[in-house]
Design a protein around this motif. Structure first.
Motif, PDB file in Angstrom:
ATOM      1  N   ILE A   1       0.922  -1.215  -0.025  1.00 11.12           N
ATOM      2  CA  ILE A   1       0.102   0.084   0.160  1.00 11.12           C
ATOM      3  C   ILE A   1       0.886   1.208   0.082  1.00 11.12           C
ATOM      4  N   SER A   2       1.941   1.091   0.788  1.00  6.75           N
ATOM      5  CA  SER A   2       2.847   2.418   1.125  1.00  6.75           C
ATOM      6  C   SER A   2       4.000   1.954   1.896  1.00  6.75           C
TER       7      SER A   2
ATOM      8  N   ILE B   1      -5.968   4.986   4.631  1.00  4.64           N
ATOM      9  CA  ILE B   1      -5.512   3.187   4.375  1.00  4.64           C
ATOM     10  C   ILE B   1      -6.858   2.862   3.493  1.00  4.64           C
ATOM     11  N   PRO B   2      -6.815   2.406   2.438  1.00  3.58           N
ATOM     12  CA  PRO B   2      -8.151   2.106   1.967  1.00  3.58           C
ATOM     13  C   PRO B   2      -8.682   0.740   2.378  1.00  3.58           C
ATOM     14  N   ALA B   3     -10.071   0.731   2.332  1.00  5.63           N
ATOM     15  CA  ALA B   3     -10.994  -0.521   2.819  1.00  5.63           C
ATOM     16  C   ALA B   3     -10.921  -1.546   1.815  1.00  5.63           C
ATOM     17  N   THR B   4      -9.933  -1.707   0.659  1.00  5.69           N
ATOM     18  CA  THR B   4     -10.250  -2.671  -0.334  1.00  5.69           C
ATOM     19  C   THR B   4      -9.460  -3.846   0.105  1.00  5.69           C
ATOM     20  N   TYR B   5      -9.070  -4.176   1.234  1.00  8.57           N
ATOM     21  CA  TYR B   5      -8.388  -5.487   1.906  1.00  8.57           C
ATOM     22  C   TYR B   5      -9.161  -5.746   3.082  1.00  8.57           C
TER      23      TYR B   5
ATOM     24  N   GLY C   1      -1.630  -4.659   2.160  1.00  2.18           N
ATOM     25  CA  GLY C   1      -3.020  -5.035   2.285  1.00  2.18           C
ATOM     26  C   GLY C   1      -3.042  -6.539   1.761  1.00  2.18           C
ATOM     27  N   LEU C   2      -4.053  -7.315   2.459  1.00  8.00           N
ATOM     28  CA  LEU C   2      -4.262  -8.937   2.056  1.00  8.00           C
ATOM     29  C   LEU C   2      -5.611  -8.848   2.145  1.00  8.00           C
ATOM     30  N   THR C   3      -5.989  -9.934   1.101  1.00 10.73           N
ATOM     31  CA  THR C   3      -7.346 -10.189   1.010  1.00 10.73           C
ATOM     32  C   THR C   3      -7.779 -11.428   1.146  1.00 10.73           C
ATOM     33  N   HIS C   4      -8.928 -11.662   1.714  1.00  7.50           N
ATOM     34  CA  HIS C   4      -9.377 -13.261   1.793  1.00  7.50           C
ATOM     35  C   HIS C   4      -9.928 -13.525   0.518  1.00  7.50           C
TER      36      HIS C   4
END
Lengths: 162, 162
Positions: free
Chosen positions: B6-7, B23-27, B158-161
């Motif tokens: 992310i950064s 911080i984006p809420a996309t993860y 960021g990590l995504t399920h």
């Protein structure tokens, strides 16, 4: 940006559940990472991870842990990879990461490294060994004795590229 | 293996704190990794989520000669870094994992720190933390006990399920 940590599957509980299973795990990664956020309800069961349906005492562990006042370490065997011997919280505020290395190899026992975090009680690091050379194709997260994971508990499985 | 970057921030000069905002809420999960060194012998780090630094923690430490446990506490809840009198050019490694950071529940997190030093004063610390905030994490600030030296580096992933 590409990531080496690839999501395989995820489960979020909408009701209290005694066990969670990830099956048909692909063999195309090098390592697995399981991330859990959970609590418990029941008779003080120890949360464990069983591989390929093996429910026998074929899992050895070494654990070190602390609660802010004292430290503790032990070794032994359990009917699954041990996450903690301490009673988890009743709400889903404990988190665990479990790394199972070289999970699809057929020439070695399977080792797991885990971290357990409950800021209200205990923090630990545990190493586990499953005495089997079989490739891991399923994980079942459950308890040694009758207990359940509460609503809101989450379980995420990732594959790590080699 | 942490996820999608992310950064990242690398300090060119001494700084008392480092902040990741918007911080984006996309993860679904966040991983904060940093390499830090203190400008003094004050080595602890305070973490603040959305400006709130009151997270509670419990910790287990080992120095090679002794083990100890601390907590509950609301200071030093973001990890530990190498001190100014430690081995030259040596920085601590810290890994902070925050699962389910966008949920409406309290946020549990884990921190692993190794304060590298080619001498007796080197420790490994594992920490369980809990931020009692029910909003999504939109900013993370790390504040040093005194300040971070130039060369300290911080990366947020960021990590995504599935």
């Amino acid at each position: 940006m590409a990531t080496a940590l690839t999501p395989i599957a995820w489960q979020s509980l909408s009701s209290a559940t005694a066990s969670v299973t990830f099956s048909s795990i692909p063999s195309s990664y090098r390592d697995l990472r399981l991330v859990m956020q959970f609590g418990y309800s029941g008779s003080g069961g120890t949360p464990i991870v069983q591989l390929n349906g093996d429910t026998a005492y074929n899992y050895n562990y070494v654990v070190m842990e602390g609660n802010g006042a004292s430290t503790f370490s032990s070794t032994g065997n359990q009917p699954g990879m041990t996450l903690t011997f301490r009673t988890p919280p009743t709400s889903a505020t404990a988190i665990v990461t479990l790394d199972i290395l070289d999970y699809s190899a057929t020439d070695k026992h399977k080792t797991g490294l885990s971290r357990y975090n409950d800021a209200a009680a205990w923090v630990n690091a545990t190493s586990n060994r499953w005495s089997s050379t079989s490739a891991v194709n399923s994980l079942t997260i459950t308890f040694v004795s009758a207990s359940t994971f509460p609503t809101g508990s989450t379980f995420a499985l990732y594959g790590i590229a080699g | 293996m942490y996820g999608t970057l992310i950064s990242t921030q690398t300090l060119a000069t001494t700084a008392a704190s480092v902040t990741f905002s918007s911080i984006p809420a996309t993860y679904t999960d966040l991983v904060l990794v940093y390499s830090g060194r203190s400008s003094t012998t004050n080595a602890y780090i305070t973490i603040a989520f959305n400006g709130d630094s009151s997270s509670s923690m419990r910790e287990l430490t080992g120095s090679g000669t002794a083990a100890a446990s601390y907590g509950p506490a609301t200071t030093a809840n973001g990890g530990w870094i190498s001190i100014s009198t430690g081995t030259t050019n040596t920085f601590a490694s810290v890994n902070c994992y925050i699962p389910n950071y966008t949920s409406t529940a309290n946020k549990a997190y884990s921190v692993d720190s190794v304060t590298e030093n080619n001498a007796a004063a080197a420790t490994q610390r594992i920490m369980a933390g809990l931020w009692s905030g029910t909003t999504a994490v939109t900013s993370i600030a790390l504040t040093a006990g005194t300040s971070f030296t130039a060369g300290s580096m911080f990366s947020l992933y960021g990590l995504t399920h599935f």
